[in-house]
Design a protein around this motif. Sequence first.
Motif, mmCIF file in Angstrom:
data_model
loop_
_atom_site.group_PDB
_atom_site.id
_atom_site.type_symbol
_atom_site.label_atom_id
_atom_site.label_comp_id
_atom_site.label_asym_id
_atom_site.label_seq_id
_atom_site.Cartn_x
_atom_site.Cartn_y
_atom_site.Cartn_z
ATOM 1 N N SER A 5 10.401 0.235 -3.882
ATOM 2 C CA SER A 5 10.570 -0.955 -3.510
ATOM 3 C C SER A 5 11.052 -1.927 -4.540
ATOM 4 C CB SER A 5 9.285 -1.545 -2.757
ATOM 5 O OG SER A 5 9.371 -2.891 -2.247
ATOM 6 N N ILE A 61 6.271 0.109 -6.588
ATOM 7 C CA ILE A 61 6.805 -1.061 -6.112
ATOM 8 C C ILE A 61 7.130 -1.664 -7.817
ATOM 9 C CG2 ILE A 61 5.947 -3.548 -5.163
ATOM 10 C CD1 ILE A 61 5.628 -0.826 -3.509
ATOM 11 N N VAL A 73 10.194 -7.225 -0.524
ATOM 12 C CA VAL A 73 9.254 -6.597 -1.621
ATOM 13 C C VAL A 73 7.674 -6.576 -0.973
ATOM 14 C CG1 VAL A 73 8.410 -6.404 -3.909
ATOM 15 C CG2 VAL A 73 10.894 -6.657 -3.427
ATOM 16 N N THR A 77 5.578 -3.570 0.369
ATOM 17 C CA THR A 77 4.171 -3.443 -0.217
ATOM 18 C C THR A 77 3.028 -3.386 0.842
ATOM 19 O OG1 THR A 77 4.796 -4.503 -2.144
ATOM 20 C CG2 THR A 77 2.680 -4.319 -2.029
#
Length: 119
Positions: A5, A61, A73, A77
């Motif tokens: 991500s 991430i 994002v 997450t």
Amino acid sequence: MIFISHAAADRALAEYLEATILHLDPKVEVFRTTRSGQIPAGRPWFDHIVGQLEASDRYAILLTPASQVRPWVNFETGVAFHTRRKLVPLLAAGLSYEDLVEPLRNLQAISLTSAEGAQ
């Protein structure tokens, strides 16, 4: 599969992270939305991304000053967190743990900026 991500602004850094992962384990599958062809033409992109999030067993991430405030994002997450699979926040581009916003600061992160944090 590892889902990376990241913000589109951090594409080059995400490419480097993917290349490093593949160098360490060429057999691992990596999903990164900014790689050309990752989302097949004509496919509903939202459904495809959610499917890849659900199929992944690990999540990287990539957190930078640009990415930590990006809605996607944060969405990715959150989905990763709820799978209860391995999720590793990676601090980069000068972002420190103290700079993290809620709720990201509640996750143990690894700094890629310092040699100690990247071990």
